[in-house]
Design a protein around this motif. Structure first.
Motif, PDB file in Angstrom:
ATOM      1  N   TYR A 195      -3.838 -12.159 -32.658  1.00 55.14           N
ATOM      2  CA  TYR A 195      -4.286 -12.050 -31.274  1.00 55.14           C
ATOM      3  C   TYR A 195      -5.780 -12.111 -31.078  1.00 55.14           C
ATOM      4  N   TYR A 204      -5.081 -18.463 -30.179  1.00 57.51           N
ATOM      5  CA  TYR A 204      -4.093 -17.731 -29.389  1.00 57.51           C
ATOM      6  C   TYR A 204      -4.422 -17.937 -27.925  1.00 57.51           C
ATOM      7  N   PRO A 255      -3.579 -16.684 -24.228  1.00 60.76           N
ATOM      8  CA  PRO A 255      -2.845 -15.732 -23.381  1.00 60.76           C
ATOM      9  C   PRO A 255      -2.008 -16.439 -22.328  1.00 60.76           C
ATOM     10  N   GLU A 256      -2.401 -17.664 -22.001  1.00 65.20           N
ATOM     11  CA  GLU A 256      -1.670 -18.421 -20.993  1.00 65.20           C
ATOM     12  C   GLU A 256      -0.235 -18.701 -21.406  1.00 65.20           C
ATOM     13  N   GLN A 267       1.641 -16.446 -23.134  1.00 66.58           N
ATOM     14  CA  GLN A 267       2.385 -15.202 -23.329  1.00 66.58           C
ATOM     15  C   GLN A 267       3.592 -15.155 -22.410  1.00 66.58           C
ATOM     16  N   ASP A 268       4.770 -14.973 -22.997  1.00 63.26           N
ATOM     17  CA  ASP A 268       6.026 -14.880 -22.245  1.00 63.26           C
ATOM     18  C   ASP A 268       6.441 -16.170 -21.552  1.00 63.26           C
ATOM     19  N   LEU A 281      -9.512 -26.403 -14.801  1.00 60.33           N
ATOM     20  CA  LEU A 281      -9.369 -25.211 -13.969  1.00 60.33           C
ATOM     21  C   LEU A 281      -8.893 -24.019 -14.779  1.00 60.33           C
ATOM     22  N   ALA A 282      -8.430 -24.275 -16.003  1.00 61.53           N
ATOM     23  CA  ALA A 282      -7.900 -23.177 -16.807  1.00 61.53           C
ATOM     24  C   ALA A 282      -8.713 -22.959 -18.073  1.00 61.53           C
ATOM     25  N   PHE A 283      -9.209 -24.013 -18.654  1.00 62.86           N
ATOM     26  CA  PHE A 283      -9.956 -23.913 -19.892  1.00 62.86           C
ATOM     27  C   PHE A 283     -11.392 -24.362 -19.670  1.00 62.86           C
ATOM     28  N   SER A 294      -0.775 -24.867 -14.681  1.00 61.51           N
ATOM     29  CA  SER A 294       0.179 -24.239 -13.754  1.00 61.51           C
ATOM     30  C   SER A 294       1.519 -24.953 -13.775  1.00 61.51           C
ATOM     31  N   ARG A 302       3.234 -24.007 -17.073  1.00 66.56           N
ATOM     32  CA  ARG A 302       3.790 -22.661 -17.093  1.00 66.56           C
ATOM     33  C   ARG A 302       5.033 -22.574 -16.240  1.00 66.56           C
TER      34      ARG A 302
END
Lengths: 319, 483, 265
Positions: free
Chosen positions: B117, B122, B124-125, B127-128, B283-285, B298, B301
């Motif tokens: 972690y 890793y 976080p985007e 996760q789950d 927009l995310a990285f 988005s 995900r």
């Protein structure tokens, strides 16, 4: 296909055609300079070449005097002139390179070698020694590219976009070549801008015709002496003359029809209207109105058509 | 230290699986081979298989040298490799899924949490987030070496590449070239085909399309013509019959990814992306990336587009995770690893660090986050000054390094200035995961062209060879060759 | 206390924008620190809502018709709870705490930051965080126009001046340099009489005995009371209220107007 790919192919076609026609137009100028004339008149011809391509300011920024040598250099080999033959060949090649996967190997190699060889000729000073042969060579390479494309490419979207670019550019460039003669003058009687009249007009019209490979065609069609009115008619309105404005628009419309989508109605309509006007026009009213005025309006409409093609196919997010 | 030579024993006797080839090689005239080599160069250059050095391509288009002598693998050895790699990739995908879901392997204390972690890979985007078929590494390039003595070499896995593994186009083009230059070899030898790789790839990519999509649109996303692997991107797109796109050809609207086509926007379902995670979505990285698609994360995900390989797959191919892969096989599959890891010392552990410091001249020390052979110490060939300089770096940041014994990589005869001589090689097969795990028999064999060099990367002067996996039936030799 | 928030952001373009995509983190959630009584976000088009990596509500707006102006208007009411010693009384969340000990580009520690981190002693209880916050306040005076939205914590420390974003990044950088998990919080504050912008940033720090502790560096206190939490992230980048891209548009002019009022204690 991807809009970006189509955009590259379209512009590849346009730049290749532009290189060829620049060579043709410079040919006219060179031949015109061989005629007996005053220095002032020679200067006007050279200025005409620049103003036709809307490059007078760009030229003035880089060169002190309008001389045959400078104009030639500027229009053929100056990398800072976006419309020089060199720049056009480079742009054609860069666009081709971006979509190399879409082209046949032969198509790519022809364009690539044209670019590499042209540079070599310029470096070896061919322009100063024998400009005529450089122009002939450019025309020949353009024929070769066209032949290779027609002979080897699949007749699909890629082909039609390339053709679309080619013929749109041809219509534009032919109008400009026709207009060279008039951009230098003001149409006053007795000046070379007036249609009809003097001996030097004869040689001038001859050189225009041969620059579009139309000399023999003229004789076949008219079987008569060279009459400026008929030259204009041949080059604007004759559907069988391959480089005429009408023939070019015929091809533009054909290719648009092959590419038709839900978004392209507007540009097909616009092109179709322009073509129809050419199809049903007569030369006398055009000349009465003034050839220069007519050609200027024609060029504006071609530019608008180019924008509409962009919106419809090539750059949908920015229009 | 003597290496295992792929072709012959120390005595000069030719190994069984090379006999037929050797007999053929004996019969070739030197000038014919020289001519064929020149022909290969010419064709590769024409087709444009080049590798631009460094970042800015400019006009430096350099060929990766291709060597005519193939690396031959007998059928039974390939069977072992194939089973071992399938097992390994299965475990790695289970691991990545676990990292982003229940963390069972971390809770069980098998892998330390901080290894995973705090790893830069890793995300976080993820996760789950669920991905189709729970597959993260759709395309895995497993670097394999053979080491050991003359009698029997052992295969080791050197490295797993799960982010954007490349090189498969060279594997395919090398085979095409060999078939073109020496068709008779393919009549004489029964060599497993590889040309169907793009079909397998496309099939697997389609199989991981978002739920509910029947006729998925697959694209290959490339950074563009200035990327050093551009040829491969274009090649694979063309072979699969899918579009090659750049970020600017795609846009997001209505929580969907679209492609800009001449017929209007077309929905995209699966993106085989040859871009690092960081550049995928400004927009995310990395906000300064012009290579990606704003809003892509988005859509991803939400499960409305599939990316191959998945974002965050790199958490499993880091050198700091590599030592745990055998544990993963045991933890998730309850099996013994079929393929071995190279023994590895993790310098973040004090006792292992001591061992490494005491044996630097014998070891290969690598940066945990390095790539491409840079930032590495090869003890046996390094000068005393280089070793001391490296010692200082190690002491400053021990957690950034791992060390491995210098493996005597196997050698394979290769054309060199003086004729034919043995050079060190490795192998990168490509494992595809989708509705099933699939691979073509073979891979990219890379060869270090400098005598004694163990560095096979093309960016540092390595070359490639065709890799032959012999069909089980094609065994018995007809003639003895001496080679 | 009850907070009333009105937040209007307008973007104007001198040439029409043909395509724009915006990701908005402008909708708060209810939790132990606050209950959202009423919230309204007005945008010029359809919003696709989702939850992002850090659990924030993110709305995506895509405009594909030409526009010269884009305006977002937020109006809402939130009832906040006072946090004893800044404790959120919440679990770690779905993202493993280790992730929040990783420095990002904006929260990388250099020697000066590491020294600052040690300056007030071990970070083992909430009060220690407030001490460090006040220390940061002294070292980095509040003032806008010196740092940019892309400035790093180390840069702000070197410049000695910054805004709440820089203060927050600096506390985060210090925590991470010591292996303590910390995350960025973006939201609103009722500025009271002090003329600070009502859009604000502060920090949540995870202490083993206390859980998440919220600290407002700029005001040198716990972030409790007049605070409306909107988004959390590893740093500004993952918690920014608006993050977008456009095609076309020429020059962009942005105006922001934020008003926060409060009633109750």
């Amino acid at each position: 296909m991807l809009s970006r790919t189509a955009d590259h192919l379209f512009w590849m076609g346009r730049y290749m055609e532009r290189a060829e026609n620049t060579a043709r137009m410079l040919d006219v100028t060179l031949k015109a300079l061989l005629l007996p004339q005053t220095d002032e008149s020679a200067l006007r011809s050279q200025r005409a070449v620049l103003s036709i391509s809307e490059l007078s300011d760009a030229f003035a920024a880089r060169y002190d005097a309008v001389t045959a040598h400078n104009v030639l250099r500027f229009m053929v080999a100056d990398p800072d002139n976006p419309s020089s033959i060199l720049s056009s060949l480079r742009a054609a090649r860069e666009n081709a390179r971006a979509v190399r996967g879409t082209l046949t190997t032969e198509s790519w190699e022809t364009i690539n070698h044209t670019w590499l060889d042209f540079n070599r000729q310029v470096d070896e000073g061919m322009l100063a020694q024998d400009p005529d042969s450089v122009f002939e060579w450019v025309k020949l390479r353009s024929h070769l590219s066209r032949g290779v494309t027609l002979g080897t490419a699949l007749k699909d979207e890629a082909f039609y976009f390339t053709q679309l670019g080619t013929f749109l550019e041809r219509a534009d460039n032919t109008a400009r070549i026709l207009d060279v003669r008039f951009a230098d003058g003001d149409g006053a009687p007795g000046s070379r801008s007036a249609v009809g009249g003097q001996l030097d007009d004869f040689y001038y019209w001859t050189s225009i015709l041969s620059s579009v490979s139309g000399l023999e065609i003229y004789r076949q069609v008219y079987r008569d002496v060279l009459v400026p009115e008929r030259v204009a008619e041949l080059l604007i309105l004759n559907p069988s003359m391959p480089r005429s404005l009408l023939a070019s628009l015929d091809h533009v419309c054909e290719n648009l029809a092959m590419l038709r989508t839900g978004n392209s109605r507007e540009c097909e309509r616009y092109a179709g209207k322009l073509r129809a006007e050419l199809l049903y026009a007569e030369i006398r009213p055009i000349l009465a109105r003034g050839l220069h005025a007519y050609l200027t309006e024609f060029l504006a409409r071609i530019a608008t058509l180019g924008n509409k093609i962009s919106s419809a196919f090539l750059l949908p997010l920015t229009s | 230290m003597l290496s295992y030579d792929e072709m012959q024993f120390e005595t000069g006797a030719v190994r069984r699986h090379y006999k037929r080839f050797c007999a053929w090689l004996d019969r070739q005239r030197g000038e014919t081979l020289a001519r064929k080599r020149a022909e290969a160069d010419l064709v590769f250059r024409r087709v444009g298989i080049t590798f631009a050095l460094g970042g800015d391509a400019g006009d430096v288009e350099r060929l990766i040298p291709f060597d005519l002598i193939p690396r031959i693998i007998p059928a039974d050895e390939w069977q072992l490799l194939q089973r071992g790699m399938a097992q390994r990739v299965r475990a790695l995908n289970l691991f990545i899924h676990d990292v982003y879901h229940e963390r069972r392997i971390v809770r069980a204390g098998v892998v330390p949490a901080e290894q995973v972690y705090t790893n830069a890979q890793y995300r976080p985007e993820m996760q789950d987030v669920d991905v189709p078929r729970d597959i993260y590494a759709h395309i895995a390039g497993i670097d394999i070496v053979k080491a050991g003595g003359d009698r029997d070499g052992t295969f080791y896995v050197l490295e797993d590449n799960l982010r954007v593994p490349s090189g498969v186009s060279y594997m395919l083009e090398n085979r095409k070239m060999m078939m073109r230059l020496f068709p008779e070899l393919f009549v004489q030898n029964r060599i497993a085909p590889v040309a169907h790789y793009p079909d397998l790839l496309l099939d697997n990519l389609r199989s991981v399309a978002p739920v509910g999509v029947d006729e998925p649109t697959v694209v290959v996303l490339t950074p563009g013509i200035y990327n050093s692997a551009y040829f491969e991107h274009a090649f694979l797109a063309q072979q699969m019959g899918v579009e090659l796109v750049q970020g600017s050809d795609l846009f997001v609207s209505d929580n969907t990814v679209f492609m800009l086509t001449t017929r209007g926007p077309q929905r995209v379902d699966v993106i085989y992306r040859r871009l690092d995670d960081d550049f995928l979505d400004p927009l995310a990285f990395r906000a300064d990336s012009a290579l990606g698609v704003p809003g892509l994360l988005s859509v991803y995900r939400a499960g409305r587009v599939t990316l191959a390989n998945a974002i965050g797959a790199g958490v499993a191919d880091d050198k700091s995770i590599y030592p745990f892969v055998p544990d993963m096989i045991s933890f998730y599959l309850s099996e013994e690893p079929i393929l071995q890891n190279v023994p590895t010392w993790q310098c973040r552990k004090p006792d292992e660090l001591s061992h490494v410091l005491a044996h630097l001249p014998e070891l290969v020390v690598k940066e945990v986050h390095g790539a491409g052979g840079y930032g590495m110490l090869v003890g046996p060939t390094a000068s005393r000054a280089e070793i001391e300089a490296f010692r200082a770096r190690l002491l400053a940041r021990p957690q950034a390094y791992i060390a491995q014994p210098t493996l005597a990589l196997s050698t394979c005869p290769t054309f060199v200035e003086e004729g034919i001589a043995p050079r060190h090689i490795d192998l990168r097969p490509f494992v595809l995961s989708g509705h099933s795990i699939a691979m073509v028999a073979g891979g990219l064999t890379r060869v270090a062209l400098r005598q004694g060099s163990l560095v096979v990367n093309s960016s540092q002067g390595g070359g490639t060879k065709d890799t032959w996996v012999l069909d089980a039936a094609g065994g018995a030799a007809m003639e003895e060759g001496t080679c | 206390m009850r907070l009333f928030i009105h937040h209007e952001t307008t973007y104007r373009y001198d040439v029409p924008v043909h395509y724009s995509i915006q990701q908005l983190r402008l909708v708060p959630g209810s939790g132990s620190a606050q209950v959202v009584v009423h919230w309204d976000l007005n945008a010029p088009g359809k919003l696709d809502a989702a939850t992002d990596a850090y659990g924030n509500t993110v709305q995506t707006l895509v405009m594909t018709r030409p526009l010269s102006e884009m305006r977002f208007v937020v109006r809402g009411e939130v009832e906040t709870t006072l946090l004893r010693e800044g404790r959120l009384q919440e679990g770690p969340g779905r993202i493993p705490l280790e992730h929040f000990t990783c420095p990002t580009r904006l929260t990388e520690a250099d020697d000066a930051v590491r020294e600052l981190a040690q300056a007030t002693g071990p970070l083992n209880r909430p009060a220690a965080l407030v001490d460090l916050a006040r220390h940061i306040q002294e070292r980095v005076a509040y003032g806008s126009g010196i740092t940019q939205v892309t400035s790093t914590a180390a840069e702000a420390l070197a410049l000695g001046q910054g805004v709440c974003q820089d203060h927050s990044h600096l506390l985060i950088a210090c925590c991470r340099a010591l292996g303590v998990p910390a995350r960025y919080v973006s939201g609103y504050i009722d500025p009271g009489d002090v003329p600070h912008a009502a859009s604000h940033a502060w920090v949540d720090v995870w202490l083993d005995d206390a859980g998440w502790v919220s600290v407002d560096v700029t005001h040198g206190r716990y972030a409790s009371g007049p605070y409306c939490r909107v988004a959390v992230g590893a740093d500004y980048g993952s918690a920014a209220p608006v993050r977008g891209m456009r095609v076309g548009g020429g020059a962009e002019a942005m105006t922001v107007d934020v008003k926060v009022g409060a009633t109750g204690q």
